[in-house]
Design an enzyme around this catalytic site. Structure first.
Site, PDB file in Angstrom:
ATOM      1  N   GLU A 203       0.841  -1.195   0.000  1.00 36.07           N
ATOM      2  CA  GLU A 203       0.000   0.000   0.000  1.00 36.07           C
ATOM      3  C   GLU A 203       0.884   1.256   0.000  1.00 36.07           C
ATOM      4  OE1 GLU A 203      -2.968   1.190   3.204  1.00 36.07           O
ATOM      5  OE2 GLU A 203      -4.329   0.189   1.840  1.00 36.07           O
TER       6      GLU A 203
ATOM      7  N   HIS B 193       7.099 -26.702   2.095  1.00 30.35           N
ATOM      8  CA  HIS B 193       6.296 -27.790   1.524  1.00 30.35           C
ATOM      9  C   HIS B 193       5.217 -27.262   0.589  1.00 30.35           C
ATOM     10  CE1 HIS B 193       8.306 -30.444   4.342  1.00 30.35           C
ATOM     11  NE2 HIS B 193       8.101 -29.516   5.257  1.00 30.35           N
TER      12      HIS B 193
ATOM     13  N   LYS C  63     -13.879   1.210  -4.040  1.00 29.44           N
ATOM     14  CA  LYS C  63     -14.884   1.498  -2.995  1.00 29.44           C
ATOM     15  C   LYS C  63     -16.071   2.252  -3.594  1.00 29.44           C
ATOM     16  CE  LYS C  63     -11.539   2.075   0.780  1.00 29.44           C
ATOM     17  NZ  LYS C  63     -10.912   3.006   1.718  1.00 29.44           N
TER      18      LYS C  63
HETATM   19  O1  F6P Z   1      -8.949   0.969   2.091  1.00 27.96           O
HETATM   20  C1  F6P Z   1      -7.649   1.044   2.582  1.00 27.96           C
HETATM   21  C2  F6P Z   1      -7.601   1.655   3.953  1.00 27.96           C
HETATM   22  O2  F6P Z   1      -7.933   3.006   3.892  1.00 27.96           O
HETATM   23  C3  F6P Z   1      -6.260   1.447   4.617  1.00 27.96           C
HETATM   24  O3  F6P Z   1      -5.324   2.389   4.257  1.00 27.96           O
HETATM   25  C4  F6P Z   1      -6.627   1.462   6.058  1.00 27.96           C
HETATM   26  O4  F6P Z   1      -5.640   0.882   6.875  1.00 27.96           O
HETATM   27  C5  F6P Z   1      -7.907   0.664   6.044  1.00 27.96           C
HETATM   28  O5  F6P Z   1      -8.532   1.016   4.829  1.00 27.96           O
HETATM   29  C6  F6P Z   1      -8.840   0.909   7.195  1.00 27.96           C
HETATM   30  O6  F6P Z   1      -9.170   2.262   7.308  1.00 27.96           O
HETATM   31  P1  F6P Z   1      -9.789   2.841   8.641  1.00 27.96           P
HETATM   32  O7  F6P Z   1      -8.805   2.647   9.742  1.00 27.96           O
HETATM   33  O8  F6P Z   1     -10.044   4.295   8.369  1.00 27.96           O
HETATM   34  O9  F6P Z   1     -11.057   2.099   8.929  1.00 27.96           O
END
Ligand code: F6P
Length: 543
Positions: A363, A394, A503
């Protein structure tokens, strides 16, 4: 912020980069690793560093003194020493989001001073730490109780990504010798499909369960859906107006959002925008760790990381472990053409480490444009994968031994067998050392099927024992390795815009699936998405 310079020449056109390219071509026709070892009995001493309870051995990497000299020249050309100081002092290095990345402040001693926007952030950090200490003690000593007056026996972390992987990895790693002796059990709910919740909740009692809703933004769909399911589970059992207040706390950088959701203000453990999600386990996101292991162990974890921060800041580049890890990674990837990086802990309890590092590294470094907005013409973040080494032997080691593609490996080996039977543990040690040697020396054979080419590079991190302190060291090493690579590649390791598009589309699709989408909006989708949706709908009608 200064204006971005999109047309700034890329690092790949620099002198130091081109010299390394030239050097790599010469190296290709040079001696393999096994010969380098034969010719230099001091190779291990020259290419390993002991730092307290951790030994970093990079003698099995395909580097010579000349390679290291040139990598250091590249680092200096990229102003790595200056950038390290800027990071640690809170400069606004996360340029696309206009802020600092100060996870190191979370483990700074109380008398340190790191000023951001005229404020010493270390004071805020220690205030929240105090809030955590008080709360953790109350829960662990049975002062904080559930709605029927019973002690808390189970803590459930609800979060995903950086709000799940770090706490989960640490709790799993330190169960033997630490967590198993404690009165509190921990559980993790992260999956959006509700399956984790469905697995875990029926085994728990609502009267004795505490939920930690961990989310930097407190807007993540996955986490909010799971938190809502947990609240409903509790409500059904309790019918008690104070139940949420006694059974839900939150760790977040948006306290108001948590309060709107229903967590009382006094149950919110804040952190700050300048803590990246995947760098956040040192903040209140570590509350689950502290509840499970006790605050002293959590502090020891932070101290291990702090030891690495200090080393990163003070050690000369040539003796600086995260700098070497980062530069050797760049060498393997950009100059020797290896596409990935494998993480192989030889300890069953480190089974979540590779998942944790996947997020941290991919990331952070999965970027194709520079901080300035220029498109790179070189490879950036490698593909990271791994698993418990002795099991992976394995499973996927065959490819690493004889495949046409392979990746450099990090072996991570605790000397003390936490949670393992001491005599049996010698097998683990033997296997770990055997594999790194086998990858390095290879095996000659008349039979081509049995030939091992060897010359496959690896590093070993040898830990005296798997303790909170050494684990803190390991994680901080990887965090800083990532930073070093980002400086060489001129990319921002602290943003993650790439995760947003999926998303957004998921939100639209979900509207359709629950029958709230705009009529005709399907038509805008490609035939594959439409076809899949139609089949899903058909199947739904048949059930
Ligand atoms: O979708 C990725 C992300 O934004 C990550 O960078 C982050 O760790 C995770 O989702 C969870 O985000 P949050 O802590 O805001 O729920």
């Amino acid at each position: 912020m200064s204006e971005p310079q999109r047309n700034k020449p890329l690092v790949s056109s620099s002198e130091a980069w081109q010299q390394l390219q030239q050097h790599a071509t010469e190296m290709a026709s040079q001696k393999p690793l096994s010969v380098l070892f034969e010719q230099n009995p001091e190779r291990f001493q020259q290419h390993s560093i002991q730092l307290g309870s951790l030994l970093f051995d990079y003698s099995k990497q395909r580097v010579t003194t000349e390679t290291l000299k040139q990598l250091m020249a590249l680092a200096r050309q990229q102003q790595l020493p200056e950038k390290i100081q800027q990071l640690l002092q809170g400069a606004s290095l996360n340029q696309t989001e206009g802020r600092a990345a100060l996870h190191t402040a979370l483990r700074s001693p109380a008398d340190a001073k790191i000023i951001v926007d005229g404020r010493n952030v270390v004071t805020d950090v220690h205030q929240v730490r105090q809030q955590m200490t008080t709360f953790v003690e109350r829960v662990r000593e049975g002062v904080w109780r559930g709605f029927t007056g019973k002690r808390i026996t189970d803590v459930v972390n609800i979060g995903v990504g950086g709000s799940d992987l770090g706490p989960k990895m640490i709790c799993r790693a330190l169960r033997p010798g630490y967590g198993e002796k404690e009165p509190i059990r921990v559980h993790f709910i992260s999956s959006i499909d509700g399956a984790h919740a469905a697995d875990i909740l029926p085994r728990l009692s609502p009267e004795t369960t505490l939920f930690v809703v961990s989310s930097k933004t407190f807007t993540t769909t996955d986490t909010l859906a799971n938190a809502a399911a947990a609240r409903e589970w509790l409500a059904q059992a309790s019918q008690h107006p104070r139940a949420v207040a006694q059974h839900f706390v939150a760790a977040t950088a948006d306290p108001q959002q948590a309060e709107r959701w229903g967590v009382p203000q006094e149950n919110v453990f804040p952190f700050w925008e300048w803590v990246g999600g995947r760098y956040s386990m040192w903040s209140s996101i570590g509350l689950t760790i502290a509840l499970y292991l006790g605050m002293e162990r959590f502090d020891a974890l932070l101290q291990g990381a702090q030891q690495i921060d200090q080393h990163f800041s003070e050690a000369p580049l040539e003796q600086n472990i995260p700098v070497l890890m980062g530069l050797i990674g760049v060498w393997n990837s950009n100059f020797l053409g290896m596409p990935g990086q494998v993480v192989l802990p030889y300890a069953a309890h480190l089974s979540h480490l590779s998942n944790y590092l996947e997020q941290l590294e991919m990331e952070s470094l999965g970027k194709s444009v520079t901080q300035q907005g220029g498109v790179v013409d070189y490879d950036t973040g490698p593909i990271i994968w791994g698993g418990v080494g002795s099991n992976a032997q394995h499973a996927f080691y065959q490819l690493l031994h004889q495949g046409t593609r392979f990746a450099p490996m990090d072996f991570i080996l605790p000397i003390d067998p936490a949670g393992a039977e001491a005599e049996q543990y010698q097998l683990t040690i033997a296997n770990c050392l055997a594999q790194s040697r086998a990858f390095m020396v290879g095996q000659q054979s008349e039979d081509p099927h049995r030939l091992h080419p060897g010359n496959r590079p690896s590093s070993t991190l040898l830990l005296d024992a798997l303790t909170p302190h050494t684990l803190g060291m390991v994680v901080a090493l990887y965090e800083h390795k990532v930073f070093v690579q980002s400086v060489i590649w001129e990319i921002n390791p602290f943003d993650q815009f790439g995760v947003e598009l999926g998303k957004k589309i998921a939100t639209q699709l979900h509207q359709h699936l629950i029958g709230e989408g705009e009529a005709g909006e399907y038509d805008g989708y490609d035939s594959s998405t439409r076809g899949l949706l139609q089949r899903i709908e058909q199947r739904g009608k048949q059930r």
